[in-house]
Design a protein around this motif. Sequence first.
Motif, mmCIF file in Angstrom:
data_model
loop_
_atom_site.group_PDB
_atom_site.id
_atom_site.type_symbol
_atom_site.label_atom_id
_atom_site.label_comp_id
_atom_site.label_asym_id
_atom_site.label_seq_id
_atom_site.Cartn_x
_atom_site.Cartn_y
_atom_site.Cartn_z
ATOM 1 N N PRO A 13 0.833 -1.210 0.000
ATOM 2 C CA PRO A 13 0.000 0.000 0.000
ATOM 3 C C PRO A 13 0.867 1.258 0.000
ATOM 4 O O PRO A 13 1.972 1.269 0.533
ATOM 5 N N ALA A 14 0.343 2.293 -0.593
ATOM 6 C CA ALA A 14 1.056 3.575 -0.654
ATOM 7 C C ALA A 14 1.098 4.197 0.729
ATOM 8 O O ALA A 14 0.320 3.848 1.613
ATOM 9 N N ALA A 15 2.015 5.122 0.905
ATOM 10 C CA ALA A 15 2.097 5.866 2.157
ATOM 11 C C ALA A 15 0.824 6.690 2.326
ATOM 12 O O ALA A 15 0.165 7.054 1.354
ATOM 13 N N TYR A 16 0.484 6.960 3.564
ATOM 14 C CA TYR A 16 -0.690 7.793 3.864
ATOM 15 C C TYR A 16 -0.530 9.157 3.192
ATOM 16 O O TYR A 16 0.535 9.758 3.227
ATOM 17 N N VAL A 17 -1.578 9.644 2.581
ATOM 18 C CA VAL A 17 -1.577 10.963 1.954
ATOM 19 C C VAL A 17 -2.196 11.947 2.948
ATOM 20 O O VAL A 17 -3.389 11.856 3.244
ATOM 21 N N GLN A 54 16.435 0.654 -3.475
ATOM 22 C CA GLN A 54 17.824 0.210 -3.378
ATOM 23 C C GLN A 54 18.619 1.028 -2.363
ATOM 24 O O GLN A 54 19.580 0.539 -1.780
ATOM 25 N N ASP A 55 18.250 2.287 -2.175
ATOM 26 C CA ASP A 55 18.958 3.158 -1.234
ATOM 27 C C ASP A 55 18.409 3.066 0.183
ATOM 28 O O ASP A 55 18.854 3.787 1.075
ATOM 29 N N GLY A 56 17.422 2.205 0.402
ATOM 30 C CA GLY A 56 16.828 2.052 1.724
ATOM 31 C C GLY A 56 15.821 3.141 2.070
ATOM 32 O O GLY A 56 15.534 3.383 3.242
ATOM 33 N N LEU A 57 15.263 3.803 1.053
ATOM 34 C CA LEU A 57 14.323 4.904 1.287
ATOM 35 C C LEU A 57 12.878 4.457 1.087
ATOM 36 O O LEU A 57 12.577 3.631 0.224
ATOM 37 N N VAL A 58 12.010 5.019 1.908
ATOM 38 C CA VAL A 58 10.571 4.799 1.792
ATOM 39 C C VAL A 58 9.872 6.161 1.764
ATOM 40 O O VAL A 58 10.477 7.181 2.102
ATOM 41 N N ALA A 59 8.617 6.165 1.370
ATOM 42 C CA ALA A 59 7.820 7.398 1.369
ATOM 43 C C ALA A 59 7.133 7.524 2.720
ATOM 44 O O ALA A 59 6.434 6.619 3.156
ATOM 45 N N ALA A 60 7.357 8.651 3.385
ATOM 46 C CA ALA A 60 6.714 8.942 4.665
ATOM 47 C C ALA A 60 5.776 10.129 4.457
ATOM 48 O O ALA A 60 6.079 11.039 3.687
ATOM 49 N N PRO A 61 4.629 10.133 5.126
ATOM 50 C CA PRO A 61 3.689 11.246 4.948
ATOM 51 C C PRO A 61 4.329 12.583 5.328
ATOM 52 O O PRO A 61 5.084 12.670 6.294
ATOM 53 N N ASN A 62 4.036 13.610 4.561
ATOM 54 C CA ASN A 62 4.562 14.948 4.807
ATOM 55 C C ASN A 62 3.677 15.629 5.863
ATOM 56 O O ASN A 62 2.867 16.496 5.544
ATOM 57 N N VAL A 63 3.819 15.191 7.112
ATOM 58 C CA VAL A 63 3.009 15.697 8.214
ATOM 59 C C VAL A 63 3.929 16.369 9.223
ATOM 60 O O VAL A 63 4.915 15.781 9.658
ATOM 61 N N ASP A 64 3.593 17.596 9.584
ATOM 62 C CA ASP A 64 4.313 18.322 10.629
ATOM 63 C C ASP A 64 3.480 18.220 11.908
ATOM 64 O O ASP A 64 2.421 18.839 12.014
ATOM 65 N N ILE A 65 3.958 17.426 12.853
ATOM 66 C CA ILE A 65 3.199 17.164 14.083
ATOM 67 C C ILE A 65 2.891 18.456 14.832
ATOM 68 O O ILE A 65 1.779 18.644 15.330
ATOM 69 N N ALA A 66 3.852 19.354 14.920
ATOM 70 C CA ALA A 66 3.626 20.612 15.630
ATOM 71 C C ALA A 66 2.490 21.397 14.978
ATOM 72 O O ALA A 66 1.615 21.938 15.671
ATOM 73 N N SER A 67 2.475 21.450 13.662
ATOM 74 C CA SER A 67 1.418 22.151 12.946
ATOM 75 C C SER A 67 0.055 21.501 13.185
ATOM 76 O O SER A 67 -0.957 22.185 13.310
ATOM 77 N N GLU A 68 0.040 20.185 13.256
ATOM 78 C CA GLU A 68 -1.223 19.475 13.494
ATOM 79 C C GLU A 68 -1.771 19.790 14.889
ATOM 80 O O GLU A 68 -2.980 19.957 15.056
ATOM 81 N N PHE A 69 -0.897 19.897 15.885
ATOM 82 C CA PHE A 69 -1.366 20.237 17.224
ATOM 83 C C PHE A 69 -1.825 21.694 17.291
ATOM 84 O O PHE A 69 -2.755 22.018 18.032
ATOM 85 N N VAL A 70 -1.213 22.564 16.510
ATOM 86 C CA VAL A 70 -1.696 23.954 16.411
ATOM 87 C C VAL A 70 -3.091 23.954 15.792
ATOM 88 O O VAL A 70 -3.980 24.687 16.246
ATOM 89 N N GLN A 71 -3.301 23.137 14.755
ATOM 90 C CA GLN A 71 -4.630 23.040 14.139
ATOM 91 C C GLN A 71 -5.670 22.544 15.143
ATOM 92 O O GLN A 71 -6.808 23.025 15.163
ATOM 93 N N LEU A 72 -5.279 21.575 15.980
ATOM 94 C CA LEU A 72 -6.197 21.083 17.009
ATOM 95 C C LEU A 72 -6.561 22.178 17.999
ATOM 96 O O LEU A 72 -7.728 22.331 18.379
#
Length: 149
Positions: free
Chosen positions: A56-60, A102-120
């Motif tokens: 499955p793709a990374a969370y959007v 091959q480089d050991g990289l994966v896609a991680a969601p572009n989420v800024d936790i601090a910004s999300e808590f400000v939104q909350l």
Amino acid sequence: MSIFSIATSGLSAASLRVNVAGSNIANVQTTGPLPTSGGSSPSAVTGSPGIAPTFPAAYVPLRVDQVDQSSGSTPGGTTAKVSTVSPSYTAQSDPSASFANQDGLVAAPNVDIASEFVQLAAAKYSFIANAKVIQAYAETTESLLDITT
């Protein structure tokens, strides 16, 4: 548009902000394979020849865009729409993931936790303010009815 409907539109927008921020926070560690350079969807290990297992793709991550509904001189409250964050992922090192490239990289969601808590926090205070408007409206209406009876 009435004061009541304006305040309820604010309550709805605040509720949507809480749902989106909660979803982003809950899925911050949901990684997936990096999309291929050809622009197709990330469904298989990149760089693997032949038949590769699908992952499955990374969370959007999502965001809320809030817009004033006023039209001319008529106040109209607010409307909120959900859209995706762009870019939706960042490359993160996780060589132990079975879908890492091959480089050991994966896609991680572009989420800024601090910004999300400000939104909350912003959604919390927006919800409180709009609830107070509804409460004041109800109390004023009740007082008006007491005067006229």
